[in-house]
Design a protein around this motif. Structure first.
Motif, PDB file in Angstrom:
ATOM      1  N   SER A 180       0.805  -1.085  -0.085  1.00 43.00           N
ATOM      2  CA  SER A 180      -0.146  -0.114   0.065  1.00 43.00           C
ATOM      3  C   SER A 180       1.120   1.222  -0.048  1.00 43.00           C
ATOM      4  O   SER A 180       0.538   2.496  -0.239  1.00 43.00           O
ATOM      5  CB  SER A 180      -1.120   0.155   1.231  1.00 43.00           C
ATOM      6  OG  SER A 180      -0.286   0.386   2.284  1.00 43.00           O
ATOM      7  N   HIS A 181       2.252   1.223   0.167  1.00 46.02           N
ATOM      8  CA  HIS A 181       3.025   2.293   0.249  1.00 46.02           C
ATOM      9  C   HIS A 181       3.314   2.768  -0.987  1.00 46.02           C
ATOM     10  O   HIS A 181       3.944   3.855  -1.328  1.00 46.02           O
ATOM     11  CB  HIS A 181       4.065   2.089   0.996  1.00 46.02           C
ATOM     12  CG  HIS A 181       5.434   1.078   0.591  1.00 46.02           C
ATOM     13  ND1 HIS A 181       5.405  -0.152   0.870  1.00 46.02           N
ATOM     14  CD2 HIS A 181       6.395   1.703  -0.233  1.00 46.02           C
ATOM     15  CE1 HIS A 181       6.275  -0.609   0.123  1.00 46.02           C
ATOM     16  NE2 HIS A 181       7.025   0.490  -0.578  1.00 46.02           N
ATOM     17  N   VAL A 182       3.437   1.834  -2.184  1.00 47.22           N
ATOM     18  CA  VAL A 182       3.885   1.990  -3.445  1.00 47.22           C
ATOM     19  C   VAL A 182       3.199   3.267  -4.042  1.00 47.22           C
ATOM     20  O   VAL A 182       4.035   4.333  -4.552  1.00 47.22           O
ATOM     21  CB  VAL A 182       3.527   0.808  -4.285  1.00 47.22           C
ATOM     22  CG1 VAL A 182       3.989   1.053  -5.883  1.00 47.22           C
ATOM     23  CG2 VAL A 182       4.354  -0.427  -3.812  1.00 47.22           C
ATOM     24  N   LEU A 185       4.899   6.433  -1.551  1.00 48.39           N
ATOM     25  CA  LEU A 185       6.414   6.619  -1.439  1.00 48.39           C
ATOM     26  C   LEU A 185       7.054   6.569  -2.833  1.00 48.39           C
ATOM     27  O   LEU A 185       7.978   7.306  -3.153  1.00 48.39           O
ATOM     28  CB  LEU A 185       6.942   5.503  -0.621  1.00 48.39           C
ATOM     29  CG  LEU A 185       8.420   5.410  -0.368  1.00 48.39           C
ATOM     30  CD1 LEU A 185       9.244   6.722   0.288  1.00 48.39           C
ATOM     31  CD2 LEU A 185       8.993   4.368   0.467  1.00 48.39           C
ATOM     32  N   HIS A 186       6.523   5.633  -3.555  1.00 48.46           N
ATOM     33  CA  HIS A 186       7.362   5.385  -4.747  1.00 48.46           C
ATOM     34  C   HIS A 186       6.577   6.012  -6.234  1.00 48.46           C
ATOM     35  O   HIS A 186       6.751   5.681  -7.227  1.00 48.46           O
ATOM     36  CB  HIS A 186       7.351   4.005  -5.334  1.00 48.46           C
ATOM     37  CG  HIS A 186       8.223   3.026  -4.203  1.00 48.46           C
ATOM     38  ND1 HIS A 186       9.238   3.359  -3.458  1.00 48.46           N
ATOM     39  CD2 HIS A 186       7.713   1.815  -3.555  1.00 48.46           C
ATOM     40  CE1 HIS A 186       9.600   2.829  -2.426  1.00 48.46           C
ATOM     41  NE2 HIS A 186       8.742   1.765  -2.443  1.00 48.46           N
ATOM     42  N   SER A 187       5.773   7.068  -5.914  1.00 50.67           N
ATOM     43  CA  SER A 187       4.781   7.579  -6.870  1.00 50.67           C
ATOM     44  C   SER A 187       5.673   8.134  -8.148  1.00 50.67           C
ATOM     45  O   SER A 187       5.347   7.958  -9.240  1.00 50.67           O
ATOM     46  CB  SER A 187       3.821   8.511  -6.498  1.00 50.67           C
ATOM     47  OG  SER A 187       4.542   9.489  -5.652  1.00 50.67           O
ATOM     48  N   GLN A 339      14.583   4.567  -1.156  1.00 44.71           N
ATOM     49  CA  GLN A 339      13.327   5.317  -0.583  1.00 44.71           C
ATOM     50  C   GLN A 339      12.593   4.229   0.530  1.00 44.71           C
ATOM     51  O   GLN A 339      12.431   4.732   1.814  1.00 44.71           O
ATOM     52  CB  GLN A 339      12.326   5.238  -1.498  1.00 44.71           C
ATOM     53  CG  GLN A 339      12.607   6.489  -2.644  1.00 44.71           C
ATOM     54  CD  GLN A 339      11.986   6.513  -3.829  1.00 44.71           C
ATOM     55  OE1 GLN A 339      10.865   5.783  -4.161  1.00 44.71           O
ATOM     56  NE2 GLN A 339      12.111   7.270  -4.621  1.00 44.71           N
ATOM     57  N   ASP A 340      12.767   2.923   0.159  1.00 41.83           N
ATOM     58  CA  ASP A 340      12.392   1.781   1.238  1.00 41.83           C
ATOM     59  C   ASP A 340      13.245   1.845   2.471  1.00 41.83           C
ATOM     60  O   ASP A 340      12.872   1.878   3.743  1.00 41.83           O
ATOM     61  CB  ASP A 340      12.225   0.534   0.828  1.00 41.83           C
ATOM     62  CG  ASP A 340      11.071   0.302  -0.150  1.00 41.83           C
ATOM     63  OD1 ASP A 340       9.932   0.816  -0.098  1.00 41.83           O
ATOM     64  OD2 ASP A 340      10.947  -0.253  -1.142  1.00 41.83           O
ATOM     65  N   ALA A 341      14.827   1.832   2.138  1.00 47.03           N
ATOM     66  CA  ALA A 341      15.493   1.461   3.032  1.00 47.03           C
ATOM     67  C   ALA A 341      15.681   2.568   4.003  1.00 47.03           C
ATOM     68  O   ALA A 341      15.875   2.376   5.219  1.00 47.03           O
ATOM     69  CB  ALA A 341      16.891   1.077   2.576  1.00 47.03           C
TER      70      ALA A 341
HETATM   71 FE   LIG Z   1       8.777   0.160  -1.401  1.00 48.33          FE
END
Ligand SMILES: [Fe+2]
Ligand code: FES
Length: 428
Positions: A180-182, A185-187, A339-341
């Motif tokens: 759900s973060h994609v 955060l990654h838009s 971005q994730d890390a």
């Molecule tokens: Fe991610």
């Protein structure tokens, strides 16, 4: 949220801990094959599940993974000489073979049998695909070798990289399950990244920021389905497999290669992230491989000669507030992997799960923790072999699929979720 004792149970992986014993039931990545490129090449320090080891490749191409420290007086064998079918300690010349057996103790009298009684801890190290795998449990119970599709497609169809993450393995894994973060955060990356852009599925992802989660059991773990609205009342499903203990795959986008991760504890506050991309039916293009090496897609851009990402904690992840303002990145950090890390490391090395406020989009994470805990306790209390040990459990794939609203995501995707060598993935 989790009780403090359960959080500890699931995050500690040293020898003798219940989750550590769980990890020791499996073959897990120990190094990339590129780290030991030729016979008698320099040895490599490997810390895994809090054990300090040394990996080397002997004169006949055999791989060894043994205790880092010499049995004589504890010198690191990283300083050793890899020669004549063994590694020789730099201090007084004791020599060990790939099984950890001491084969020469030249400081001892000639006729002494002493060295035969000296053996270091050793684990098997086996190359499957681009990865060197180890199994650190009971050698009598060693399972069959990994059958994940990314290590079995022809070499030109697959690429694996590796990066150091400064957090416990579990919060890194949870990021792989939480899709759900994609769209937040990654838009930025969905529209611009060469390994994502152009897929029809991107529109669905970006247009529906409230995915509904449904989770189905799998032999080796779970299938986590994220449902978003498509056109004409249909649903766009992104389905992420989790194979225990720590293999996840991201659902594919268009005809781009499909990718995923293996999260391997270094110790309780660090993990290695092995990231792979493969295409089931064609070679990766030069441009795709270059993009992966440059830190696009889900790979990282590492400091040359290391597996540490350039965007790391010591440099505030090269935060770029201007790029954030322009909308190129949502968080200001470059690249999906970091971005994730960056966010997962910001939670602290082991996040305090007693303080969380979980919501409906955390369903996959909740189910995964429950399944993990159940497996850890069943192994500890009754010696039950956990899911994911059987190589047949490895033959799964992620999928992205549009389905009519009345269809069950899991029933309609059985074929799509099975790894089938040479058959294209199901992708939108
Ligand atoms: Fe991610
Ligand atoms: S410490 Fe290794 S040979 Fe003496």
């Amino acid at each position: 949220m989790l009780r403090a004792d359960i959080n500890e149970l699931l995050t500690q992986t040293g020898a003798g801990t219940p989750t550590g014993e769980l990890f020791r039931q499996y073959w897990i990545p120990a190094l990339l094959a590129e780290e030991l490129p030729e016979n008698d090449c320099p040895p490599v320090r490997v810390k895994i599940l809090s054990e300090r080891l040394i990996a080397f490749r002997d004169s006949e191409g055999r791989y060894g993974l043994i205790d880092e420290f010499c049995a004589h007086r504890g010198v690191s064998l990283w300083f050793g000489r890899v020669e004549e079918c063994g590694i020789r300690c730099a201090y007084h010349g004791w020599k060990y073979d790939v099984t950890g057996q001491c084969v020469e103790a030249p400081s001892e009298p000639d006729n002494s049998n002493f060295c035969r009684k000296v053996k270091l801890t050793a684990y098997p190290l086996v190359k499957v695909g681009d990865v060197l795998w180890t199994s650190m449990g009971d050698p009598e119970q060693q399972p069959g070798l990994p059958e994940f599709e990314f290590v079995h497609v022809p070499p030109e169809q697959t690429y694996t990289s590796k990066r150091w993450q400064e957090s416990n393995w579990l919060q890194a894994l949870e990021g792989g399950i939480d899709s759900s973060h994609v769209a937040w955060l990654h838009s930025g990356g969905l529209e611009s990244d060469p390994l994502f852009r152009g897929a029809k599925g991107n529109e669905y992802s970006l247009n529906d920021l409230r995915p509904f989660f449904e989770v189905a059991e799998a032999d080796g773990g779970l299938f986590v389905g994220a449902r978003r609205n498509a056109e004409d009342g249909k649903y766009y499903w992104r389905i992420t497999p989790w194979v225990m203990p720590s293999f996840t795959m991201v659902p594919p986008r268009g005809d781009h290669p499909v990718h995923g991760h293996f999260w391997v504890p270094i110790d309780d506050e660090n993990c290695w992230v092995y990231t792979f991309d493969y295409h089931p039916t064609r070679a990766l293009t030069e441009a795709e491989v270059q993009a992966m090496k440059d830190g696009h897609g889900v790979h990282s851009r590492n400091i040359p000669g290391t597996y540490r990402p350039q965007e790391n904690k010591d440099v505030d992840y090269l935060m770029d507030r201007e790029a954030q303002k322009r909308g190129e990145t949502f968080s200001g950090v470059r690249g999906i992997a970091q971005q994730d890390a960056s966010l997962q490391e910001s939670m602290g090395p082991i996040v305090d799960r007693t303080k969380e406020r979980l919501v409906s989009s955390d369903t996959g994470i909740i189910k995964a923790r429950q399944k993990l805990r159940k497996a850890v306790e069943a192994l500890r209390d009754d010696g039950v072999t956990p899911p994911g040990v059987d190589p047949a459990h490895h033959r799964v794939r992620s999928a992205a699929i549009v389905l009519p609203p009345e269809e069950s995501f899991i029933e309609s995707s059985r074929d799509a979720l099975a790894a089938r060598l040479g058959v294209a993935h199901t992708s939108v």
